[in-house]
Scaffold this motif. Structure first.
Motif, PDB file in Angstrom:
ATOM      1  N   ILE A  62     -41.931 126.387 -32.975  1.00 41.66           N
ATOM      2  CA  ILE A  62     -41.128 125.403 -33.704  1.00 41.66           C
ATOM      3  C   ILE A  62     -39.671 125.861 -33.639  1.00 41.66           C
ATOM      4  O   ILE A  62     -39.354 126.986 -34.040  1.00 41.66           O
ATOM      5  CB  ILE A  62     -41.578 125.310 -35.171  1.00 41.66           C
ATOM      6  CG1 ILE A  62     -43.091 125.041 -35.249  1.00 41.66           C
ATOM      7  CG2 ILE A  62     -40.798 124.232 -35.915  1.00 41.66           C
ATOM      8  CD1 ILE A  62     -43.678 125.247 -36.648  1.00 41.66           C
ATOM      9  N   THR A  63     -38.783 125.016 -33.130  1.00 42.96           N
ATOM     10  CA  THR A  63     -37.377 125.408 -32.985  1.00 42.96           C
ATOM     11  C   THR A  63     -36.454 124.264 -33.383  1.00 42.96           C
ATOM     12  O   THR A  63     -36.802 123.092 -33.250  1.00 42.96           O
ATOM     13  CB  THR A  63     -37.055 125.830 -31.538  1.00 42.96           C
ATOM     14  OG1 THR A  63     -37.445 124.785 -30.628  1.00 42.96           O
ATOM     15  CG2 THR A  63     -37.776 127.110 -31.165  1.00 42.96           C
ATOM     16  N   TRP A  64     -35.275 124.623 -33.860  1.00 48.20           N
ATOM     17  CA  TRP A  64     -34.240 123.635 -34.155  1.00 48.20           C
ATOM     18  C   TRP A  64     -32.887 124.330 -34.157  1.00 48.20           C
ATOM     19  O   TRP A  64     -32.786 125.560 -34.145  1.00 48.20           O
ATOM     20  CB  TRP A  64     -34.513 122.925 -35.478  1.00 48.20           C
ATOM     21  CG  TRP A  64     -34.348 123.731 -36.740  1.00 48.20           C
ATOM     22  CD1 TRP A  64     -33.255 123.789 -37.552  1.00 48.20           C
ATOM     23  CD2 TRP A  64     -35.342 124.579 -37.360  1.00 48.20           C
ATOM     24  NE1 TRP A  64     -33.484 124.601 -38.634  1.00 48.20           N
ATOM     25  CE2 TRP A  64     -34.755 125.095 -38.535  1.00 48.20           C
ATOM     26  CE3 TRP A  64     -36.652 124.941 -37.032  1.00 48.20           C
ATOM     27  CZ2 TRP A  64     -35.448 125.969 -39.379  1.00 48.20           C
ATOM     28  CZ3 TRP A  64     -37.337 125.806 -37.868  1.00 48.20           C
ATOM     29  CH2 TRP A  64     -36.743 126.301 -39.027  1.00 48.20           C
ATOM     30  N   SER A  65     -31.831 123.510 -34.146  1.00 45.53           N
ATOM     31  CA  SER A  65     -30.470 124.054 -34.101  1.00 45.53           C
ATOM     32  C   SER A  65     -29.686 123.599 -35.310  1.00 45.53           C
ATOM     33  O   SER A  65     -29.969 122.553 -35.908  1.00 45.53           O
ATOM     34  CB  SER A  65     -29.746 123.606 -32.827  1.00 45.53           C
ATOM     35  OG  SER A  65     -29.619 122.194 -32.803  1.00 45.53           O
ATOM     36  N   LEU A  66     -28.682 124.383 -35.649  1.00 46.18           N
ATOM     37  CA  LEU A  66     -27.774 124.055 -36.741  1.00 46.18           C
ATOM     38  C   LEU A  66     -26.359 123.995 -36.145  1.00 46.18           C
ATOM     39  O   LEU A  66     -25.834 125.012 -35.689  1.00 46.18           O
ATOM     40  CB  LEU A  66     -27.853 125.138 -37.826  1.00 46.18           C
ATOM     41  CG  LEU A  66     -27.567 124.703 -39.268  1.00 46.18           C
ATOM     42  CD1 LEU A  66     -28.551 123.638 -39.708  1.00 46.18           C
ATOM     43  CD2 LEU A  66     -27.626 125.904 -40.201  1.00 46.18           C
ATOM     44  N   PRO A  67     -25.743 122.803 -36.104  1.00 47.31           N
ATOM     45  CA  PRO A  67     -24.391 122.687 -35.533  1.00 47.31           C
ATOM     46  C   PRO A  67     -23.326 123.051 -36.568  1.00 47.31           C
ATOM     47  O   PRO A  67     -23.465 122.748 -37.757  1.00 47.31           O
ATOM     48  CB  PRO A  67     -24.316 121.205 -35.166  1.00 47.31           C
ATOM     49  CG  PRO A  67     -25.194 120.530 -36.181  1.00 47.31           C
ATOM     50  CD  PRO A  67     -26.303 121.491 -36.509  1.00 47.31           C
ATOM     51  N   PHE A  68     -22.257 123.667 -36.113  1.00 46.33           N
ATOM     52  CA  PHE A  68     -21.156 124.019 -36.994  1.00 46.33           C
ATOM     53  C   PHE A  68     -19.878 123.292 -36.581  1.00 46.33           C
ATOM     54  O   PHE A  68     -19.759 122.816 -35.445  1.00 46.33           O
ATOM     55  CB  PHE A  68     -20.938 125.532 -37.004  1.00 46.33           C
ATOM     56  CG  PHE A  68     -22.087 126.292 -37.616  1.00 46.33           C
ATOM     57  CD1 PHE A  68     -22.382 126.168 -38.960  1.00 46.33           C
ATOM     58  CD2 PHE A  68     -22.886 127.111 -36.836  1.00 46.33           C
ATOM     59  CE1 PHE A  68     -23.450 126.852 -39.533  1.00 46.33           C
ATOM     60  CE2 PHE A  68     -23.955 127.810 -37.391  1.00 46.33           C
ATOM     61  CZ  PHE A  68     -24.235 127.673 -38.743  1.00 46.33           C
ATOM     62  N   SER A  69     -18.930 123.225 -37.494  1.00 45.73           N
ATOM     63  CA  SER A  69     -17.728 122.425 -37.289  1.00 45.73           C
ATOM     64  C   SER A  69     -16.862 122.932 -36.139  1.00 45.73           C
ATOM     65  O   SER A  69     -16.057 122.176 -35.593  1.00 45.73           O
ATOM     66  CB  SER A  69     -16.897 122.384 -38.582  1.00 45.73           C
ATOM     67  OG  SER A  69     -16.606 123.695 -39.046  1.00 45.73           O
ATOM     68  N   ASP A  70     -17.012 124.198 -35.745  1.00 43.50           N
ATOM     69  CA  ASP A  70     -16.215 124.724 -34.641  1.00 43.50           C
ATOM     70  C   ASP A  70     -16.858 124.471 -33.277  1.00 43.50           C
ATOM     71  O   ASP A  70     -16.363 124.941 -32.251  1.00 43.50           O
ATOM     72  CB  ASP A  70     -15.952 126.222 -34.825  1.00 43.50           C
ATOM     73  CG  ASP A  70     -17.223 127.065 -34.774  1.00 43.50           C
ATOM     74  OD1 ASP A  70     -18.334 126.468 -34.699  1.00 43.50           O
ATOM     75  OD2 ASP A  70     -17.121 128.312 -34.831  1.00 43.50           O
ATOM     76  N   GLY A  71     -17.970 123.729 -33.267  1.00 47.91           N
ATOM     77  CA  GLY A  71     -18.634 123.416 -32.007  1.00 47.91           C
ATOM     78  C   GLY A  71     -19.737 124.382 -31.630  1.00 47.91           C
ATOM     79  O   GLY A  71     -20.427 124.184 -30.626  1.00 47.91           O
TER      80      GLY A  71
END
Length: 310
Positions: free
Chosen positions: A104-113
């Motif tokens: 099970i995998t997922w990503s967390l995006p941040f405001s700096d790209g």
């Protein structure tokens, strides 16, 4: 009479498949199934919030709550059989063909790209109890992307395809195709290898041929301009991983990944135990297809041939 017998025989495979599917589902009791459905609704809300909120601190807070609720849901007996379909937009659930684990995998995006990746491996257990191998994204501390790593220093990615590699008498390993994101200039994709040593996950394996008489690589990482889309997919018909050939769109930018784009040619890895053999100039012969934009895979490899060999 004969027609009735033939009709019964024709239905037998269908009934067998239906019974097998129902038998797997019955491992989850109605009460536990109801509990998992309720948990899934709550998880969907938290998962969506981690993507929609604009503040990084809030995003991390929602993700922390999401992780706690996900682990709580997975503790439900026989949760391995539950698909969590409503989370498919933000998470990937990939189950091994032999039904022994799912990743099970997922990503967390941040405001700096940039991105941080989260994941866990859920192992199938006979009694339905929970057994997890949590994955810790340690990308920022990995200076060599060819290192063999473990769950403690995972080269994080969101995986979207799993390919088993088996050979009689040998332990299997699994090829994972993943999207890695990167920063506001470039994106990355990865061909990863997962194997197991007792209860430990091992990422990377010396199976990727680069050139004749050169040392094999443990994983393959592609980096390219963020505005570009890149195909990285598996074609079952020819047992080959196929991907865009990347090249700089300005000649004087050789080595600068921010200028690398697909040049309309394709390379591939032919899967054959014990290693994957590199093939240049394979060609897609089918129409483009629209797939998930997250993975930037606008073309689907189905029928391939090597240039000059057809």
């Amino acid at each position: 009479m004969l027609k009735d017998i033939l009709r019964t025989l024709s239905l037998t495979p269908i009934l067998f498949l239906m019974f097998g599917k129902l038998n797997a589902q019955t491992l989850i009791t109605p009460a536990n199934l109801s509990q998992l459905n309720i948990a899934q609704d709550s998880l969907s809300t938290y998962s969506d919030s981690t993507v929609t909120v604009k503040d990084d601190i809030d995003r991390l807070a929602y993700n922390t709550m999401f992780v706690k609720k996900l682990v709580g849901a997975l503790k439900t007996p026989h949760s391995f059989q539950f698909e969590f379909d409503s989370l498919a937009n933000n998470l990937s659930f990939l189950k091994s063909p032999n039904q022994t684990f799912r990743i099970i995998t997922w990503s967390l995006p941040f405001s700096d790209g940039s991105y941080k990746f989260y994941g866990t491996i859920q192992l199938a257990t006979k009694d339905g109890s929970l057994k997890l191998i949590p994955l810790n994204d340690d990308t920022k501390n990995i200076t060599d992307d060819n290192l063999i790593t473990s769950q403690k220093n995972w080269f994080g990615a969101r995986y979207y395809e799993i390919i088993p590699v088996t050979y009689p008498g040998k332990n299997p390993y699994y090829i994972l195709l993943g999207w890695k994101g990167n920063d506001n200039k470039t994106s990355k994709k990865v061909i990863e290898v997962l194997s197991f040593d007792k209860d430990q996950a091992v990422f990377g394996k010396s199976v990727f041929e680069i050139k004749k008489k050169a040392a094999n690589r443990n994983r393959i990482v592609f980096e390219y301009a963020k505005m570009n889309s890149m195909t990285l997919t598996f074609d079952k018909q020819v047992n080959m991983i196929v991907f865009d050939h990347l090249a700089p769109y300005e000649n004087n930018m050789e080595g600068n990944a921010a200028y690398y784009v697909s040049d309309s040619s394709f390379d591939g890895y032919s899967i054959s135990y014990p290693r994957l053999y590199f093939k240049e100039n394979v060609e897609l012969r089918n129409d483009a297809s629209s797939l998930d934009e997250l993975y930037s895979t606008p073309r689907k490899a189905t029928t391939l041939f090597q240039k000059g060999k057809h």
